[in-house]
Design a protein around this motif. Structure first.
Motif, PDB file in Angstrom:
ATOM      1  N   LYS A 230       7.782   6.864  -2.355  1.00 48.99           N
ATOM      2  CA  LYS A 230       7.988   5.375  -3.238  1.00 48.99           C
ATOM      3  C   LYS A 230       7.334   5.337  -3.801  1.00 48.99           C
ATOM      4  O   LYS A 230       6.778   4.708  -5.322  1.00 48.99           O
ATOM      5  CB  LYS A 230       6.637   4.328  -2.002  1.00 48.99           C
ATOM      6  N   SER A 232       9.695   5.042  -7.328  1.00 47.78           N
ATOM      7  CA  SER A 232       9.731   3.896  -7.912  1.00 47.78           C
ATOM      8  C   SER A 232       9.417   3.284  -8.057  1.00 47.78           C
ATOM      9  O   SER A 232       8.810   2.778  -9.209  1.00 47.78           O
ATOM     10  CB  SER A 232      10.741   3.409  -7.749  1.00 47.78           C
ATOM     11  N   HIS A 233       8.410   2.682  -6.762  1.00 49.70           N
ATOM     12  CA  HIS A 233       6.974   1.324  -7.213  1.00 49.70           C
ATOM     13  C   HIS A 233       5.966   2.148  -8.027  1.00 49.70           C
ATOM     14  O   HIS A 233       5.452   1.459  -8.658  1.00 49.70           O
ATOM     15  CB  HIS A 233       6.706   0.984  -5.797  1.00 49.70           C
ATOM     16  N   GLN A 234       5.415   3.398  -7.701  1.00 53.51           N
ATOM     17  CA  GLN A 234       4.690   4.066  -8.674  1.00 53.51           C
ATOM     18  C   GLN A 234       4.489   4.152  -9.898  1.00 53.51           C
ATOM     19  O   GLN A 234       4.083   3.774 -10.407  1.00 53.51           O
ATOM     20  CB  GLN A 234       4.528   5.491  -7.406  1.00 53.51           C
ATOM     21  N   LYS A 236       6.815   2.513 -11.779  1.00 54.95           N
ATOM     22  CA  LYS A 236       7.085   0.957 -12.269  1.00 54.95           C
ATOM     23  C   LYS A 236       5.607   0.879 -12.454  1.00 54.95           C
ATOM     24  O   LYS A 236       5.218  -0.374 -14.043  1.00 54.95           O
ATOM     25  CB  LYS A 236       7.433  -0.030 -11.556  1.00 54.95           C
ATOM     26  N   SER A 237       4.363   1.273 -12.149  1.00 51.14           N
ATOM     27  CA  SER A 237       2.612   0.592 -11.861  1.00 51.14           C
ATOM     28  C   SER A 237       2.308   1.352 -13.047  1.00 51.14           C
ATOM     29  O   SER A 237       1.801   0.835 -13.728  1.00 51.14           O
ATOM     30  CB  SER A 237       2.295   0.582 -10.980  1.00 51.14           C
TER      31      SER A 237
END
Ligand SMILES: Cc1cc2nc3c(=O)[nH]c(=O)nc-3n(C[C@H](O)[C@H](O)[C@H](O)COP(=O)(O)OP(=O)(O)OC[C@H]3O[C@@H](n4cnc5c(N)ncnc54)[C@H](O)[C@@H]3O)c2cc1C
Length: 385
Positions: A230, A232-234, A236-237
């Motif tokens: 994951k 991309s999500h990580q 972004k954060s």
């Protein structure tokens, strides 16, 4: 504007006061030396680690985040490179591990990263167009029968020359041909990982930076952050918080430069006049004061409301970086030959300000994030009511 101070409890306020005192007493005198030599300021980082400053990043409490970001702002007023080290450790190493790491990964690395015994580095940027905005990753992790094999090149990793552990963002190529993104945790001594020579830089000169090559680095399954692709999500954060931290750094640099400028403008000169007595100069400084103040109020509001709001965070980073560049350039102009000389320490702020428009994603990429939001949400109002 409601100050953070009013929101902080006695313990948090006491820590902030200690950092202010430490910054004024110790860091003010040392920043010039470290700017000239580019040395890593370990002896000035250690007292902050003893105050356990990174522990504020382990909770989900926005006020804890606010404390850490206040520390970044205060230190940036006098010693921006030390703040760069703190913010890159905080948001490029401790945050991803704490937020997304498995229990085993945290047990192995988190304690030592928080205490500063270990240093981390985060590799996202590559030789592609502004890879913080739209990464088309060329670093690839191929899935193997028992783990991963990763190859590629990452550029400009903060703290890499002294890092013990690397967080490397890669395109994941599965055995079943599906493609995804992952962050891989790699120890420095892992075969195939090469940290290149430290690079010489214009500003934040005590922040060590290097590129890293990955030549068929073999990793076991546990090295994938959180055990999931994951990425991309990580990322972004990580980037949202990194951008907020850079915004606070930009505000600190603006405030430090403003104060240095005022000290000089208020000096009584040869014939008894002061530069600040010129109305034109007063107006220029008033414009700067208003810009810094409003950028600070906006950024603080985001920290306390939604620090993961990508568009708001992009606006804060764009705005604060512009303010830092405008402030430092105006101050050096108004202080003339004095400001241009190294001894005044005014020119250092000009050089340090520039990084805030580059790392964590360029100002151009913040504009793209803001504009993309309108394009993706055409029906939505873009200028309030
Ligand atoms: C001191 C320092 C520390 C850093 N630390 C890290 C780190 O720890 N980890 C990490 O991953 N990265 C790090 N970086 C990299 C940093 O995030 C990037 O430099 C930044 O995101 C800009 O990307 P770039 O250098 O690839 O610029 P480029 O992509 O080469 O772009 C150069 C300029 O052109 C603009 N541009 C790019 N593409 C286009 C286009 N299509 N149209 C119009 N304009 C365009 C960009 O906005 C930028 O202003 C660091 C950089 C520095 C200088």
């Amino acid at each position: 504007m409601k100050t953070f101070d009013e929101l902080f409890d006695t313990k948090k306020r006491a820590l902030i006061n200690q950092v202010v005192a430490y910054t004024n007493d110790k860091l003010t005198k040392e920043a010039k030396y470290f700017d000239e030599t580019g040395e890593f300021p370990q002896e000035f980082l250690s007292p902050l680690l003893e105050q356990n400053v990174f522990s504020f990043l382990l909770s989900n409490d926005k006020l804890d985040l606010a404390v850490f970001l206040e520390i970044i702002r205060i230190i940036s007023k006098k010693f921006a490179s030390l703040a760069s080290i703190l913010l890159t450790q905080g948001f490029y190493a401790i945050h991803p591990l704490n937020k997304f790491g498995t229990k085993e990964q945290k047990e192995k690395y988190l304690g030592e990263l928080v205490s500063g015994k270990k240093i981390g580095a985060f590799g996202l940027s590559e030789e592609s167009d502004d890879s913080h905005f739209n990464p088309e990753l060329k670093t690839i992790a191929w899935e193997t029968d028992d783990g991963w094999e990763i190859s590629g090149r990452k550029k400009y990793l903060s703290d890499a020359p002294i890092a013990d552990v690397f967080f490397i963002v890669a395109k994941v190529q599965r055995l079943n041909n599906s493609v995804d993104t992952g962050i891989f945790i790699i120890d420095r001594n892992q075969e195939g990982l090469v940290v290149n020579e430290p690079m010489n830089k214009m500003g934040v000169r005590s922040l060590p930076v290097a590129s890293v090559d990955l030549n068929k680095v073999k990793l076991d399954r546990n090295s994938l952050l959180g055990g999931v692709t994951k990425g991309s999500h990580q990322v972004k954060s990580v980037l949202n918080l990194m951008k907020l931290a850079v915004s606070l750094q930009a505000l600190g640099i603006s405030q430090g430069s403003f104060e240095k400028g005022m000290d000089y403008l208020c000096l009584v000169r040869k014939f008894g006049n002061r530069l600040i007595d010129n109305q034109d100069i007063q107006y220029k400084m008033a414009d700067l004061r208003a810009s810094i103040y409003s950028a600070e109020a906006f950024t603080r509001q985001i920290i306390l409301t939604d620090p993961q709001n990508t568009v708001d965070v992009a606006m804060a980073k764009l705005l604060t970086a512009n303010v830092a560049i405008e402030t430092t350039e105006t101050v050096i102009q108004l202080t003339g030959g004095y400001g241009y000389m190294k001894d005044s320490e005014i020119e250092r702020y000009v050089r340090d300000a520039k990084i805030t428009a580059i790392y964590g994603g360029s100002s151009r990429s913040q504009k793209e994030t803001i504009a993309k939001h309108w394009i993706d949400n055409r029906g939505e109002k873009y200028s309030g009511n």
